[in-house]
Design an enzyme around this catalytic site. Structure first.
Site, PDB file in Angstrom:
ATOM      1  N   HIS A  57      39.955 -74.118  40.078  1.00  0.00           N
ATOM      2  CA  HIS A  57      41.146 -74.756  39.501  1.00  0.00           C
ATOM      3  C   HIS A  57      41.430 -74.219  38.094  1.00  0.00           C
ATOM      4  CE1 HIS A  57      40.336 -78.506  42.233  1.00  0.00           C
ATOM      5  NE2 HIS A  57      40.566 -77.398  42.913  1.00  0.00           N
ATOM      6  N   HIS A 109      47.540 -77.492  47.831  1.00  0.00           N
ATOM      7  CA  HIS A 109      46.243 -77.379  47.163  1.00  0.00           C
ATOM      8  C   HIS A 109      45.455 -76.185  47.698  1.00  0.00           C
ATOM      9  CE1 HIS A 109      42.884 -78.598  44.710  1.00  0.00           C
ATOM     10  NE2 HIS A 109      42.120 -78.261  45.736  1.00  0.00           N
ATOM     11  N   ASP A 129      43.951 -73.186  45.451  1.00  0.00           N
ATOM     12  CA  ASP A 129      42.587 -72.658  45.552  1.00  0.00           C
ATOM     13  C   ASP A 129      42.599 -71.149  45.763  1.00  0.00           C
ATOM     14  OD1 ASP A 129      41.243 -75.036  45.161  1.00  0.00           O
ATOM     15  OD2 ASP A 129      40.921 -75.427  47.301  1.00  0.00           O
ATOM     16  N   HIS A 144      37.671 -71.156  50.654  1.00  0.00           N
ATOM     17  CA  HIS A 144      37.007 -70.379  49.611  1.00  0.00           C
ATOM     18  C   HIS A 144      36.273 -69.168  50.179  1.00  0.00           C
ATOM     19  CE1 HIS A 144      38.051 -73.357  46.679  1.00  0.00           C
ATOM     20  NE2 HIS A 144      37.378 -74.303  47.292  1.00  0.00           N
TER      21      HIS A 144
END
Length: 317
Positions: free
Chosen positions: A85, A243, A247, A270
């Protein structure tokens, strides 16, 4: 694509400190953004009670675990976690050189989004350092797949993200976000989107030592009957994919430079972001390092000129 600060490197104008708790550790943490010289890049410097410290340059070669967040360092007791973030805020605003002093094991989760970091950077201001910024320009498609999930880089005259998610939860379902990334687009459309999770996973995560600091103040929580537990509801109808895009911006910032190209993903995360970036950077025919030509600084990305470099962003620590 018009480049912020006319293609020059930047740093933060003055130090700024933020404090909170780590979403996974549940422990207090404090970070300070310090100005840095041209060519420094983003450095995370973690200090310990015994007076020792460890430094990591925010580049893909220093990435360790990517299961539930992005971690720098392979030794858990000396790692720096949940950097995505913060990195997304740096990348979107065009902040190239910062030393992040860390007292704790991870970044503070704040409200679960990048917006508090955007506000902190904008309150401190940014400085043009007068040296050219280098970019990574994607030259050919690079794609990775894992089961039904995939991620890829493609050539594009700008910086673009196309992210799609697909959850069995009827509350989320299939959502997509597509857009050219600018500071304003990130601030208005992505930065306030919060991390999210399912109530059914809480006990399993706690048992594994994760999400110990997660709460309704920093996460969107989905109940077993597929409703949003948070009283205030969602900030966007498609906050979940926004979101995931946030990321992705933070994870790809670990290229060590901003990229010129389009990043696309389906059911990513991720790990997929990190592996796609490693696939791109491991193929020297897939990209080139470029900068704005001297004759004019306000140019489109296609007019950027290649530069010869031995190593774009060497590892530290």
């Amino acid at each position: 694509m018009t480049v912020g600060f006319l293609g020059f490197q930047t740093t933060i104008a003055s130090p700024v400190t933020l404090s909170g708790i780590g979403v996974h550790s549940g422990s207090p943490v404090s970070i300070t953004f310090q100005p840095a010289d041209p060519g420094t890049g983003i450095i995370f410097s973690r200090s310990f009670a015994d007076g020792s410290s460890v430094e990591y340059r925010a580049v893909s070669s220093n990435v360790g675990n990517t299961d539930l967040c992005t971690v720098l360092g392979t030794s858990l007791p000396r790692s720096v976690a949940t950097i995505e973030h913060v990195m997304a805020a740096f990348y979107a605003l065009g902040l190239d050189n910062v030393i992040v002093e860390v007292e704790g094991a991870e970044m503070p989760i704040m409200d679960g989004s990048s917006f508090p970091f955007i506000e902190a950077i904008e309150s401190a201001g940014m400085v043009n350092l007068g040296e050219k910024r280098r970019y990574i320009r994607v030259l050919k498609p690079v794609r990775i797949e894992s089961g039904a999930s995939w991620s890829e880089f493609r050539p594009y005259d700008g910086t673009r993200f196309e992210v799609e998610i697909d959850f069995e939860s009827p509350l989320i379902g299939r959502q997509s976000w597509k857009g050219d990334l600018t500071a304003n687009v990130f601030r208005d459309e992505l930065s306030r989107a919060r991390t999210f999770g399912f109530m059914r996973d809480v006990e399993r995560l706690w048992a594994a030592g994760f999400a110990l600091g997660s709460s309704l103040e920093n996460s969107v929580v989905i109940s077993d009957d597929n409703t949003v537990v948070n009283v205030e509801g969602l900030r966007f109808a498609d906050e979940f994919v926004r979101h995931k895009t946030l990321d992705a911006v933070g994870d790809l910032a670990l290229a060590g430079a901003q990229f010129i190209g389009c990043y696309r993903s389906y059911r990513g995360g991720h790990k997929m972001n990190a592996n796609a970036l490693k696939a791109l950077m491991s193929d020297p025919t897939a990209y080139e390092v470029v900068e704005a030509p001297s004759r004019s600084q306000r140019v489109r990305a296609r007019e950027f000129v290649p530069v010869k470099v031995q190593e774009l962003a060497p590892s530290v620590g």
